[in-house]
Design a protein around this motif. Sequence first.
Motif, PDB file in Angstrom:
ATOM      1  N   GLY A  30       0.971  -1.126  -0.060  1.00  0.00           N
ATOM      2  CA  GLY A  30       0.000   0.091   0.112  1.00  0.00           C
ATOM      3  C   GLY A  30       0.855   1.130  -0.010  1.00  0.00           C
ATOM      4  N   ASN A  31       0.051   2.276   0.369  1.00  0.00           N
ATOM      5  CA  ASN A  31       0.997   3.723   0.631  1.00  0.00           C
ATOM      6  C   ASN A  31       0.557   4.446   1.902  1.00  0.00           C
ATOM      7  N   THR A  32       0.215   3.641   2.742  1.00  0.00           N
ATOM      8  CA  THR A  32       0.029   4.337   4.270  1.00  0.00           C
ATOM      9  C   THR A  32       1.084   3.834   5.306  1.00  0.00           C
ATOM     10  N   THR A  33       0.902   4.355   6.321  1.00  0.00           N
ATOM     11  CA  THR A  33       1.872   4.073   7.443  1.00  0.00           C
ATOM     12  C   THR A  33       1.385   2.847   8.194  1.00  0.00           C
ATOM     13  N   CYS A  34       2.037   2.190   9.216  1.00  0.00           N
ATOM     14  CA  CYS A  34       1.501   0.941   9.803  1.00  0.00           C
ATOM     15  C   CYS A  34       0.460   1.463  10.627  1.00  0.00           C
ATOM     16  N   ASP A  35       0.473   2.619  11.280  1.00  0.00           N
ATOM     17  CA  ASP A  35      -0.525   3.038  12.404  1.00  0.00           C
ATOM     18  C   ASP A  35      -2.021   3.174  11.543  1.00  0.00           C
ATOM     19  N   LEU A  59      -3.193  -0.569  10.718  1.00  0.00           N
ATOM     20  CA  LEU A  59      -3.533  -1.333  11.612  1.00  0.00           C
ATOM     21  C   LEU A  59      -5.149  -1.068  11.978  1.00  0.00           C
ATOM     22  N   LYS A  60      -5.512   0.035  11.598  1.00  0.00           N
ATOM     23  CA  LYS A  60      -7.025   0.378  11.862  1.00  0.00           C
ATOM     24  C   LYS A  60      -7.904  -0.417  11.183  1.00  0.00           C
TER      25      LYS A  60
END
Length: 769
Positions: A254-259, A262-263
């Motif tokens: 993807g292109n998002t952060t881990c935080d 996780l949602k």
Amino acid sequence: MAVAMILTQFLLLLHFKNAESAKSTIALPGCPESCGGIPIPYPFGIGLNCSLSQEFNVTCRLSYDSNTTIIPVLEDIGSQPFQILNINMSLGQARVSFPAAGQCYNSTTKEEYSWYPPIDNRNSSFRINTEKNKFTVIGCNTLAYLRLDDSTNYSVGCLSSCDSQDTLNKYGSCSGIGCCQTAISKETNYFFIEFDDRYNNADVYDFNPCSYAMVVEEAEFKFRTTYVTTKVLGDIFNLNFGQEWPMVFDWAIGNTTCDIALKNKSTYACRSDHSSCFTVNGGGYLCNCSDGYEGNPYLDGGCQDINECVNQNACSKPGKCHNFQGGYRCSCPFGWRSNQNAECALNVALVAGMAAVLGFGTAFIIILLYFAIAKRIKLFEKRKQEKLKHKFFVQNRGLLLQQLIASHEDRTQNMRNFGLQELEKATNWFDNALIIGRGGHGEVYKGILLDQRVVAIKRSKIVDQAEIDQFINEVVILSQINHRNVLKLYGCCLETEVPLLVYEFISNGTLFNHLHVEEHCSLTWKHRLSIALEAAGAISYLHSSASISVFHRDIKSSNILLDDYLTAKVSDFGASRSVQIDQTGVTTAIQGTFGYLDPEYYSTGRLTQKSDVYSFGVILAELLTRQKPLISSSVFEGGSLIAYFRSAMQENRLFEILDPQIVNEGHRTELEAVAKLAEMCLRMKGEERPTMKEVEIRLEVLWRSNQQQIHPWRSQSLVERPLMLLDYNAGIDTETLLSEQSPHDEEIGHTSTYFNIDKEAEESIAIGR
């Protein structure tokens, strides 16, 4: 044809049956684990619903050059398919093969023809690794460009040359003779390759019919002279004599952060119970098994416990190893204890107690023995640290710097070798909040030394030979320069694998940042003229007044720093070259910044003082127009400020392109004089440009004119009579003017001698030669 299709289907079916015969440990259940002997771990996958997304889908098909060899191919990550060589899960990297671009000379038609395989991954999760890959050019008299943007002219160039096969055989390495390599910029997800038509191999066709260019994994490329001298042109899609070149891609989920990932548990890719997530630079995240586990973190139950006790050296003798989920422990027999390193150490307290029972004398001996061992261990650790520091000291060319300081003690007495501990305290252990600048090679931190001096500390990200050479070059150059308008080097630190440089702290940013803002510019014409004079004085000093002659090679507005009083400081000497005072130039690999690069140096590879003069002319044009050297073609003709500036000067349209802010200040005569000076600096032939000393003198005259108050010459501007003040026959009281102290004359180790020139030189400057 029918027989070949049946054979292909049979081989693929046999391959997948063999892959499914064993229980899958790296792929989804029921999906093949490998193709052509290469493991294909999830999130990659072969077949329908076997990969995380379409981008990670792998096609298993026949090789391009064989009817029997099966290869894995990525079909949907960019502009074309890529054959997979291997996949690294922990690093998030995939090695693929990719053909070179080529250009051949036809001896019959006297024409050149070439082909350019492009790469376009801008909308993909795969990014080109800019640390492991290098842009490489093979051939004689070959200049190739790696275009990194289809909307601007930004590109990387590499020039490879040789005039005979004997010259080629003499060197035999990729160092500019028959082959050259250069780094590519970060965030590169689109590029295509071009060859400069001005260079061709017609003169060397008898041993070099073709030239090649490609992005290749540096560690896997070993140059051979046969690449240049072969008579076989090869397949246009497969130019490197039977195999494609390896290239490294970075990939992420993807292109998002881990935080954020996780949602949403339904799309979160780290499926194993014992896995962890970390965000990667450039966007996206990767999964790894937790410490003590191994396997595939993207599969349910994919991370399995590591049995550390299989390793017989897990616990030191006489300890016993006990494995548990995620780790292990060591138990020690009576009289021993386990330390933090899971090693069994003698229980000194127990021994001391037993010794007390045996008597004070025995106990005293044991205590002495204990302290002796402890002292020896401490001494051993100290020697180990000293050896490590010495290793880094030698690796960072510390011996060379010691010789330099010893041989130039009068110029380097203020330089010192900082300890790592002092610099760690100065930067709060290199806190990211104290980063004041970032570049392709590292970061610059703001720090406060023990003596309360505020400094800028430059630290490289990685260490390779090129980085160390630039580090040494900058120290050597700055150690021999002492000028108020050159950034001062306080010293360096050689105790770590990554060498550090400590500079004076300049608080007000760069000239580039002050000029190129959307709102009103804070720099008046008086400020700009002062900055131009100070920068010209520093460059002139480098060329002719230092103990050696220094060619900066990367003069640009972002390398001119400004302090709180807008005093200019010339910086960044990593690319500079020092030559003997009587040496007019040096032939070297092309290096610099597009937009500021001297076209004569770019075309010939010959670096001279006039190359810096051209770059300074670009800065003068920036000060006059407040426009960047390279900008959209909708603003300037051909996207070049210099071309548009020359056109405006030739057509007498100067005030149409000048910054309205300085035009409104009313210094029209001075603006025309500086524009004329910029035009002289930007001439195509270096011999037609003035020297930096001549540029400095002209700007000094303009500065004095700008600063004059009530004076007998007020009725006639100094700008209207450039350098007539130096005419011995003009009948003007020049001695009075020259006795006035310029704010730019005060230098450390450099006395102003702006007007101590002979009459012939004065007349040459006055008529614009």
